[in-house]
Design a protein around this motif. Structure first.
Motif, PDB file in Angstrom:
ATOM      1  N   VAL A 129       0.889  -1.161   0.000  1.00  0.00           N
ATOM      2  CA  VAL A 129       0.000   0.000   0.000  1.00  0.00           C
ATOM      3  C   VAL A 129       0.925   1.209   0.000  1.00  0.00           C
ATOM      4  N   GLY A 130       0.828   2.036  -1.012  1.00  0.00           N
ATOM      5  CA  GLY A 130       1.792   3.110  -1.234  1.00  0.00           C
ATOM      6  C   GLY A 130       1.904   4.131  -0.124  1.00  0.00           C
ATOM      7  N   GLY A 131       0.790   4.615   0.389  1.00  0.00           N
ATOM      8  CA  GLY A 131       0.818   5.634   1.417  1.00  0.00           C
ATOM      9  C   GLY A 131       0.946   7.036   0.840  1.00  0.00           C
ATOM     10  N   ALA A 132       1.329   7.962   1.683  1.00  0.00           N
ATOM     11  CA  ALA A 132       1.420   9.372   1.307  1.00  0.00           C
ATOM     12  C   ALA A 132       2.603   9.631   0.377  1.00  0.00           C
ATOM     13  N   LEU A 156       6.665   7.227  -2.344  1.00  0.00           N
ATOM     14  CA  LEU A 156       5.586   7.206  -1.361  1.00  0.00           C
ATOM     15  C   LEU A 156       6.139   6.727  -0.033  1.00  0.00           C
ATOM     16  N   SER A 157       5.333   6.778   1.007  1.00  0.00           N
ATOM     17  CA  SER A 157       5.826   6.354   2.316  1.00  0.00           C
ATOM     18  C   SER A 157       6.158   4.869   2.368  1.00  0.00           C
TER      19      SER A 157
END
Length: 77
Positions: free
Chosen positions: A23-26, A41-42
């Motif tokens: 899940v990529g995140g911010a 990404l985070s």
């Protein structure tokens, strides 16, 4: 996994749905180099290319490697 189309036994679309991507995140940072871009990404790094229809992800699930290119779970073109 080098490239999804070469290593998956099932059709590409099905294989892509089954690939366990992070899940990529911010978004932490983006870099644009002409018609190519990198989005850090985070929890993931994505590579994008600009097409006439807009920006599209061409590699995902990418991790940096010391003194070598990124290793990506999914690559396309």
């Amino acid at each position: 996994m080098e490239e999804l189309g070469l290593s998956a036994a099932s059709p590409r679309a099905q294989a892509l749905r089954e690939e366990p991507l992070p899940v990529g995140g911010a978004v932490r940072r983006t870099d644009v180099y002409g018609s190519q871009a990198r989005a850090v990404l985070s929890a993931d790094t994505l590579f994008l290319s600009h097409f006439t229809s807009g920006w599209k992800v061409v590699a995902a699930g990418c991790e940096p490697r010391s003194q070598e290119p990124y290793q990506c779970q999914v690559k396309g073109g």
